[in-house]
Design a protein around this motif. Structure first.
Motif, PDB file in Angstrom:
ATOM      1  N   VAL A  43      -4.837   5.346   2.243  1.00 51.13           N
ATOM      2  CA  VAL A  43      -6.145   5.373   2.120  1.00 51.13           C
ATOM      3  C   VAL A  43      -6.978   6.365   1.916  1.00 51.13           C
ATOM      4  O   VAL A  43      -8.297   6.816   1.158  1.00 51.13           O
ATOM      5  CB  VAL A  43      -6.076   5.138   3.270  1.00 51.13           C
ATOM      6  N   PRO A  44      -6.359   7.576   1.509  1.00 53.20           N
ATOM      7  CA  PRO A  44      -6.922   8.830   1.732  1.00 53.20           C
ATOM      8  C   PRO A  44      -7.052   8.562  -0.298  1.00 53.20           C
ATOM      9  O   PRO A  44      -8.098   9.229  -0.365  1.00 53.20           O
ATOM     10  CB  PRO A  44      -6.328  10.235   2.137  1.00 53.20           C
ATOM     11  N   HIS A  45      -6.264   7.775  -0.589  1.00 51.57           N
ATOM     12  CA  HIS A  45      -6.817   8.698  -2.192  1.00 51.57           C
ATOM     13  C   HIS A  45      -8.028   7.280  -2.076  1.00 51.57           C
ATOM     14  O   HIS A  45      -8.651   7.510  -3.106  1.00 51.57           O
ATOM     15  CB  HIS A  45      -5.362   7.541  -2.652  1.00 51.57           C
ATOM     16  N   LEU A  46      -8.186   6.233  -2.257  1.00 49.37           N
ATOM     17  CA  LEU A  46      -9.080   5.433  -1.788  1.00 49.37           C
ATOM     18  C   LEU A  46     -10.648   5.832  -1.475  1.00 49.37           C
ATOM     19  O   LEU A  46     -11.238   5.928  -2.418  1.00 49.37           O
ATOM     20  CB  LEU A  46      -8.927   3.774  -0.942  1.00 49.37           C
ATOM     21  N   GLN A  47     -10.214   6.534  -0.193  1.00 49.89           N
ATOM     22  CA  GLN A  47     -11.823   7.328  -0.236  1.00 49.89           C
ATOM     23  C   GLN A  47     -11.997   8.378  -1.205  1.00 49.89           C
ATOM     24  O   GLN A  47     -13.300   8.323  -1.713  1.00 49.89           O
ATOM     25  CB  GLN A  47     -11.294   8.302   0.888  1.00 49.89           C
ATOM     26  N   ARG A  48     -11.672   8.985  -1.661  1.00 46.95           N
ATOM     27  CA  ARG A  48     -11.706   9.723  -2.336  1.00 46.95           C
ATOM     28  C   ARG A  48     -11.837   8.869  -4.190  1.00 46.95           C
ATOM     29  O   ARG A  48     -12.615   9.610  -5.087  1.00 46.95           O
ATOM     30  CB  ARG A  48     -10.460  10.469  -3.333  1.00 46.95           C
ATOM     31  N   VAL A  49     -11.299   7.562  -4.291  1.00 43.69           N
ATOM     32  CA  VAL A  49     -11.755   7.069  -5.374  1.00 43.69           C
ATOM     33  C   VAL A  49     -13.224   6.626  -5.528  1.00 43.69           C
ATOM     34  O   VAL A  49     -13.709   6.538  -6.215  1.00 43.69           O
ATOM     35  CB  VAL A  49     -10.895   5.735  -5.219  1.00 43.69           C
TER      36      VAL A  49
ATOM     37  N   ARG B 187       0.664  -0.592   0.264  1.00 42.30           N
ATOM     38  CA  ARG B 187      -0.018   0.443   0.170  1.00 42.30           C
ATOM     39  C   ARG B 187       0.538   1.380  -0.405  1.00 42.30           C
ATOM     40  O   ARG B 187       2.121   1.427   1.222  1.00 42.30           O
ATOM     41  CB  ARG B 187      -0.764   0.054   1.409  1.00 42.30           C
ATOM     42  N   ALA B 188       0.366   2.329  -0.894  1.00 41.17           N
ATOM     43  CA  ALA B 188       1.010   3.164  -0.700  1.00 41.17           C
ATOM     44  C   ALA B 188       1.085   4.269   0.875  1.00 41.17           C
ATOM     45  O   ALA B 188       0.092   4.361   1.128  1.00 41.17           O
ATOM     46  CB  ALA B 188       0.484   4.151  -2.143  1.00 41.17           C
ATOM     47  N   GLU B 189       1.924   5.460   1.492  1.00 39.45           N
ATOM     48  CA  GLU B 189       2.161   6.218   1.967  1.00 39.45           C
ATOM     49  C   GLU B 189       1.335   7.335   1.532  1.00 39.45           C
ATOM     50  O   GLU B 189       1.387   7.376   0.601  1.00 39.45           O
ATOM     51  CB  GLU B 189       3.342   6.710   1.852  1.00 39.45           C
TER      52      GLU B 189
END
Length: 337
Positions: A220-226, A177-179
């Motif tokens: 996780v922040p990226h996925l929330q936007r996705v 998982r990316a930081e």
């Protein structure tokens, strides 16, 4: 000494970014391991065992402090404290107290091991732990798993699961998982949202591999936007799409992942509510969540519980548990907020 080093050997790993913590169990002030060790020794020697003192001391100390008490106890009593506690306690209270004598990552590693060794797999435990732990937690769990059981977590998971379910769990265990970064890549957010839609709802059949790579490799922040963006492509949100597209343990795993990306503490609050309201409270689930999260984010879990279920977690524990087990659980949760 073997037992103390086996349970209390602590790996300190410098990994990634540290998530903010919201523990209910914090370091005790004026901590004196010798005084605590003496109290535990007296409690164990008391006729009929003084469980209350054991609860008072061990649920109000952090793991690092409990470890110091165990070493002080061994020096004083010339006995291993964990063995002594095992001999003195039984049932649910024994499970809780022995769980507290492990670090959070040791406890998680032991729960995973328990869910895959022997006949049949406890998929529910496996999914809950592997799909809810952060990258940093998973890195530490893998190292501790190897240290405690002399086995690779990846190999054990691969040997005990199959198909796309195994692929997803292995992708999570591989910690790719990316930081999180402060820069938002809106183009990548849009690409991933479209890819999730095209790999599922838009076409017949599901491209599970694409779903796995996005959900196990993005921050996780990226996925929330996705997931927010996904709603502009799909008539269903991500959780509804998962229910429509996949079944069984794979469906459960994706749902837990998405719930944890959106609000991990709410996921645990829901698990606790379901476990306590099910017939014959699922004590194992309640114990695992409260013991494994008391030094991580149990305070936030309590707050989500109250907001979503209209009463405190402590009140629900009072209604659905009893005896020394109830006292230990309430003590770990701390006072009602």
């Amino acid at each position: 000494m073997a037992l103390v080093s086996e349970f209390l050997g602590q790996l300190s790993l410098n990994v990634g970014t540290i998530e903010p913590k919201f523990p209910t169990v914090v370091p005790a002030r004026d901590f004196d391991p010798d005084r605590d060790a003496a109290r535990i020794e007296t409690a164990i020697k008391t006729k009929g065992v003084d469980e209350q003192t054991i609860i008072d001391v061990l649920t109000k100390r952090t793991y690092a402090q409990r470890r110091d008490i165990a070493f002080a106890y061994e020096k004083r009593a010339k006995k291993d404290m964990i063995t002594a506690l095992k001999g003195a306690l039984s049932g649910s209270l024994e499970t809780v107290i022995l769980g507290l004598m492990r670090s959070t990552s040791q406890y998680d590693a032991s729960e995973i091991r328990g869910s895959i060794k022997g006949l049949g797999t406890d998929e529910e435990t496996l999914i809950e732990i592997l799909c809810s732990r952060s990258n940093d937690e998973m890195v530490e769990i893998k190292a501790v798993y190897k240290e405690l059981f002399k086995k690779d977590l990846e190999k054990d998971v691969a040997g005990d699961t199959s198909g796309n379910f195994a692929k997803l769990l292995l992708a999570l265990v591989q910690t790719k998982r990316a930081e999180p970064t402060s820069v938002v890549d809106f183009e990548k957010v849009d690409q991933d949202a479209r890819k999730l839609y095209e790999a599922g709802i838009q076409n017949k059949g599901t491209d599970v591999v694409s779903w796995i790579s996005i959900m196990s490799e993005r921050s996780v922040p990226h996925l929330q936007r996705v997931f927010q963006r996904y709603k502009s492509y799909s008539p269903y949100d991500m959780q509804e799409s998962i229910v429509k597209e996949v079944k069984g343990d794979l469906q459960k795993s994706f749902l837990v992942l998405v719930q944890c990306f959106e609000n991990k503490q709410l996921y645990f609050a829901k698990r606790l509510s379901e476990a306590m309201k099910s017939k014959g409270a699922k004590e194992k689930v309640v114990t695992r969540i409260i013991v494994s999260r008391c030094e991580v984010d149990l305070q936030k879990i309590c707050s989500e519980y109250k907001s979503n279920f209209g009463q405190t977690l402590q009140k629900t524990i009072l209604e659905h548990t009893k005896g020394d087990y109830q006292k230990a659980m309430l003590s770990l949760c701390g006072p009602e907020q």
